[in-house]
Design a protein around this motif. Sequence first.
Motif, PDB file in Angstrom:
ATOM      1  N   ALA A   1     104.876   2.509  92.007  1.00  0.00           N
ATOM      2  CA  ALA A   1     103.913   1.489  91.575  1.00  0.00           C
ATOM      3  C   ALA A   1     104.624   0.173  91.250  1.00  0.00           C
ATOM      4  CB  ALA A   1     103.119   1.987  90.366  1.00  0.00           C
ATOM      5  N   ILE A   2     105.765   0.249  90.572  1.00  0.00           N
ATOM      6  CA  ILE A   2     106.524  -0.956  90.232  1.00  0.00           C
ATOM      7  C   ILE A   2     107.057  -1.621  91.500  1.00  0.00           C
ATOM      8  CG2 ILE A   2     108.630  -1.798  89.110  1.00  0.00           C
ATOM      9  CD1 ILE A   2     106.308  -1.247  87.178  1.00  0.00           C
ATOM     10  N   SER A   3     107.562  -0.824  92.439  1.00  0.00           N
ATOM     11  CA  SER A   3     108.091  -1.431  93.676  1.00  0.00           C
ATOM     12  C   SER A   3     106.977  -2.069  94.499  1.00  0.00           C
ATOM     13  CB  SER A   3     108.871  -0.406  94.497  1.00  0.00           C
ATOM     14  OG  SER A   3     108.024   0.570  95.031  1.00  0.00           O
ATOM     15  N   LEU A   4     105.791  -1.443  94.537  1.00  0.00           N
ATOM     16  CA  LEU A   4     104.661  -2.046  95.244  1.00  0.00           C
ATOM     17  C   LEU A   4     104.274  -3.373  94.600  1.00  0.00           C
ATOM     18  CD1 LEU A   4     102.331   1.032  95.895  1.00  0.00           C
ATOM     19  CD2 LEU A   4     103.717  -0.200  97.563  1.00  0.00           C
ATOM     20  N   PHE A   5     104.256  -3.393  93.274  1.00  0.00           N
ATOM     21  CA  PHE A   5     103.902  -4.613  92.553  1.00  0.00           C
ATOM     22  C   PHE A   5     104.916  -5.718  92.830  1.00  0.00           C
ATOM     23  CE2 PHE A   5     104.357  -7.245  88.704  1.00  0.00           C
ATOM     24  CZ  PHE A   5     103.114  -7.847  88.727  1.00  0.00           C
ATOM     25  N   ARG A   6     106.193  -5.397  92.717  1.00  0.00           N
ATOM     26  CA  ARG A   6     107.239  -6.405  92.929  1.00  0.00           C
ATOM     27  C   ARG A   6     107.247  -6.932  94.360  1.00  0.00           C
ATOM     28  NH1 ARG A   6     112.147  -3.483  89.577  1.00  0.00           N
ATOM     29  NH2 ARG A   6     111.347  -4.012  87.511  1.00  0.00           N
ATOM     30  N   GLU A   7     106.866  -6.078  95.280  1.00  0.00           N
ATOM     31  CA  GLU A   7     106.832  -6.456  96.692  1.00  0.00           C
ATOM     32  C   GLU A   7     105.800  -7.556  96.964  1.00  0.00           C
ATOM     33  OE1 GLU A   7     104.960  -3.921 100.234  1.00  0.00           O
ATOM     34  OE2 GLU A   7     106.776  -3.020  99.400  1.00  0.00           O
ATOM     35  N   LYS A   8     104.680  -7.532  96.267  1.00  0.00           N
ATOM     36  CA  LYS A   8     103.575  -8.458  96.564  1.00  0.00           C
ATOM     37  C   LYS A   8     103.337  -9.538  95.506  1.00  0.00           C
ATOM     38  CE  LYS A   8     102.170  -6.421 100.342  1.00  0.00           C
ATOM     39  NZ  LYS A   8     102.063  -7.059 101.620  1.00  0.00           N
ATOM     40  N   TYR A   9     103.840  -9.340  94.290  1.00  0.00           N
ATOM     41  CA  TYR A   9     103.566 -10.276  93.194  1.00  0.00           C
ATOM     42  C   TYR A   9     104.271 -11.607  93.414  1.00  0.00           C
ATOM     43  CZ  TYR A   9     103.226 -12.000  88.365  1.00  0.00           C
ATOM     44  OH  TYR A   9     102.975 -12.744  87.236  1.00  0.00           O
ATOM     45  N   GLN A  10     103.520 -12.700  93.299  1.00  0.00           N
ATOM     46  CA  GLN A  10     104.069 -14.029  93.519  1.00  0.00           C
ATOM     47  C   GLN A  10     104.156 -14.839  92.233  1.00  0.00           C
ATOM     48  OE1 GLN A  10     101.459 -15.711  96.416  1.00  0.00           O
ATOM     49  NE2 GLN A  10     102.195 -14.385  98.058  1.00  0.00           N
ATOM     50  N   GLY A  11     103.661 -14.295  91.153  1.00  0.00           N
ATOM     51  CA  GLY A  11     103.674 -15.000  89.876  1.00  0.00           C
ATOM     52  C   GLY A  11     102.258 -15.243  89.395  1.00  0.00           C
ATOM     53  N   GLY A  12     102.151 -15.820  88.223  1.00  0.00           N
ATOM     54  CA  GLY A  12     100.847 -16.141  87.659  1.00  0.00           C
ATOM     55  C   GLY A  12     100.335 -15.052  86.726  1.00  0.00           C
ATOM     56  N   ALA A  13      99.281 -15.380  86.027  1.00  0.00           N
ATOM     57  CA  ALA A  13      98.687 -14.469  85.048  1.00  0.00           C
ATOM     58  C   ALA A  13      97.858 -13.387  85.743  1.00  0.00           C
ATOM     59  CB  ALA A  13      97.807 -15.253  84.084  1.00  0.00           C
ATOM     60  N   ILE A  14      97.912 -12.189  85.180  1.00  0.00           N
ATOM     61  CA  ILE A  14      97.160 -11.039  85.684  1.00  0.00           C
ATOM     62  C   ILE A  14      96.149 -10.630  84.627  1.00  0.00           C
ATOM     63  CG2 ILE A  14      97.336  -8.607  86.357  1.00  0.00           C
ATOM     64  CD1 ILE A  14      98.466 -10.459  88.471  1.00  0.00           C
ATOM     65  N   ARG A  15      94.917 -10.388  85.056  1.00  0.00           N
ATOM     66  CA  ARG A  15      93.842 -10.017  84.142  1.00  0.00           C
ATOM     67  C   ARG A  15      93.437  -8.548  84.290  1.00  0.00           C
ATOM     68  NH1 ARG A  15      91.237 -12.097  79.607  1.00  0.00           N
ATOM     69  NH2 ARG A  15      89.188 -11.194  79.489  1.00  0.00           N
ATOM     70  N   GLN A  16      93.460  -8.025  85.501  1.00  0.00           N
ATOM     71  CA  GLN A  16      93.022  -6.652  85.754  1.00  0.00           C
ATOM     72  C   GLN A  16      94.113  -5.891  86.489  1.00  0.00           C
ATOM     73  OE1 GLN A  16      89.683  -7.499  88.218  1.00  0.00           O
ATOM     74  NE2 GLN A  16      88.255  -7.617  86.514  1.00  0.00           N
ATOM     75  N   ILE A  17      94.285  -4.621  86.107  1.00  0.00           N
ATOM     76  CA  ILE A  17      95.260  -3.768  86.777  1.00  0.00           C
ATOM     77  C   ILE A  17      94.606  -2.423  87.043  1.00  0.00           C
ATOM     78  CG2 ILE A  17      97.501  -2.611  86.615  1.00  0.00           C
ATOM     79  CD1 ILE A  17      98.365  -4.850  84.702  1.00  0.00           C
ATOM     80  N   GLY A  18      94.775  -1.931  88.257  1.00  0.00           N
ATOM     81  CA  GLY A  18      94.235  -0.623  88.616  1.00  0.00           C
ATOM     82  C   GLY A  18      95.200   0.135  89.509  1.00  0.00           C
ATOM     83  N   ILE A  19      95.333   1.426  89.253  1.00  0.00           N
ATOM     84  CA  ILE A  19      96.179   2.300  90.064  1.00  0.00           C
ATOM     85  C   ILE A  19      95.360   3.525  90.412  1.00  0.00           C
ATOM     86  CG2 ILE A  19      98.227   3.768  90.075  1.00  0.00           C
ATOM     87  CD1 ILE A  19      99.537   1.848  88.182  1.00  0.00           C
ATOM     88  N   SER A  20      95.440   3.942  91.671  1.00  0.00           N
ATOM     89  CA  SER A  20      94.728   5.169  92.048  1.00  0.00           C
ATOM     90  C   SER A  20      95.582   6.013  92.979  1.00  0.00           C
ATOM     91  CB  SER A  20      93.387   4.843  92.714  1.00  0.00           C
ATOM     92  OG  SER A  20      93.596   4.164  93.925  1.00  0.00           O
ATOM     93  N   GLY A  21      95.421   7.306  92.833  1.00  0.00           N
ATOM     94  CA  GLY A  21      96.045   8.270  93.730  1.00  0.00           C
ATOM     95  C   GLY A  21      94.980   8.730  94.708  1.00  0.00           C
ATOM     96  N   ASN A  22      95.282   8.683  95.984  1.00  0.00           N
ATOM     97  CA  ASN A  22      94.306   9.025  97.017  1.00  0.00           C
ATOM     98  C   ASN A  22      94.872  10.111  97.923  1.00  0.00           C
ATOM     99  OD1 ASN A  22      92.586   6.749  96.199  1.00  0.00           O
ATOM    100  ND2 ASN A  22      94.246   5.532  97.035  1.00  0.00           N
ATOM    101  N   GLN A  23      94.030  10.583  98.843  1.00  0.00           N
ATOM    102  CA  GLN A  23      94.390  11.647  99.765  1.00  0.00           C
ATOM    103  C   GLN A  23      94.943  12.844  98.977  1.00  0.00           C
ATOM    104  OE1 GLN A  23      96.988   9.987 102.747  1.00  0.00           O
ATOM    105  NE2 GLN A  23      95.505   8.429 103.332  1.00  0.00           N
ATOM    106  N   LEU A  24      94.102  13.362  98.094  1.00  0.00           N
ATOM    107  CA  LEU A  24      94.504  14.442  97.198  1.00  0.00           C
ATOM    108  C   LEU A  24      94.520  15.793  97.902  1.00  0.00           C
ATOM    109  CD1 LEU A  24      92.473  13.456  94.014  1.00  0.00           C
ATOM    110  CD2 LEU A  24      94.795  12.811  94.626  1.00  0.00           C
ATOM    111  N   SER A  25      95.445  16.640  97.458  1.00  0.00           N
ATOM    112  CA  SER A  25      95.511  18.017  97.941  1.00  0.00           C
ATOM    113  C   SER A  25      95.814  18.915  96.749  1.00  0.00           C
ATOM    114  CB  SER A  25      96.584  18.164  99.018  1.00  0.00           C
ATOM    115  OG  SER A  25      97.851  17.850  98.495  1.00  0.00           O
ATOM    116  N   ASP A  26      95.545  20.200  96.891  1.00  0.00           N
ATOM    117  CA  ASP A  26      95.831  21.149  95.815  1.00  0.00           C
ATOM    118  C   ASP A  26      97.330  21.353  95.691  1.00  0.00           C
ATOM    119  OD1 ASP A  26      93.190  21.642  95.055  1.00  0.00           O
ATOM    120  OD2 ASP A  26      92.932  23.098  96.669  1.00  0.00           O
ATOM    121  N   SER A  27      97.814  21.430  94.456  1.00  0.00           N
ATOM    122  CA  SER A  27      99.257  21.582  94.247  1.00  0.00           C
ATOM    123  C   SER A  27      99.751  22.977  94.613  1.00  0.00           C
ATOM    124  CB  SER A  27      99.621  21.270  92.803  1.00  0.00           C
ATOM    125  OG  SER A  27      98.948  22.141  91.916  1.00  0.00           O
ATOM    126  N   CYS A  28      98.849  23.957  94.690  1.00  0.00           N
ATOM    127  CA  CYS A  28      99.263  25.315  95.021  1.00  0.00           C
ATOM    128  C   CYS A  28      99.363  25.520  96.536  1.00  0.00           C
ATOM    129  CB  CYS A  28      98.308  26.335  94.414  1.00  0.00           C
ATOM    130  SG  CYS A  28      96.624  26.179  94.991  1.00  0.00           S
TER     131      CYS A  28
END
Length: 104
Positions: A69-96
């Motif tokens: 998540a930090i590397s994704l953020f650093r890759e695209k962040y250009q500066g400025g104030a941030i008001r909203q942050i959201g993280i989601s995990g997708n393409q879920l599968s059972d751990s078993c």
Amino acid sequence: PRDYHKQREIELVIKEMAENLAIRLRKGGKLASNLSLYAGAASTSEYSSVKVSRNIEATQNTKELQDLAISLFREKYQGGAIRQIGISGNQLSDSCVKQLSLFE
């Protein structure tokens, strides 16, 4: 809710949210194969929002999700104030469930 101006503070919030995501994945017995991050720019910011998604090896590990998540953020962040942050995990599968290769 408030605007975050310092990158260090934004990254701390992202780490906390990734940790919460990992906890929810473990609690539900799921693995995420895709991680999406959204960081919405504040109305006073001259920069645009950050929207990025990446396919990953299926995981529910807190450290892996935080680092990605930090590397994704650093890759695209250009500066400025941030008001909203959201993280989601997708393409879920059972751990078993484990996927095996016919050739191994």
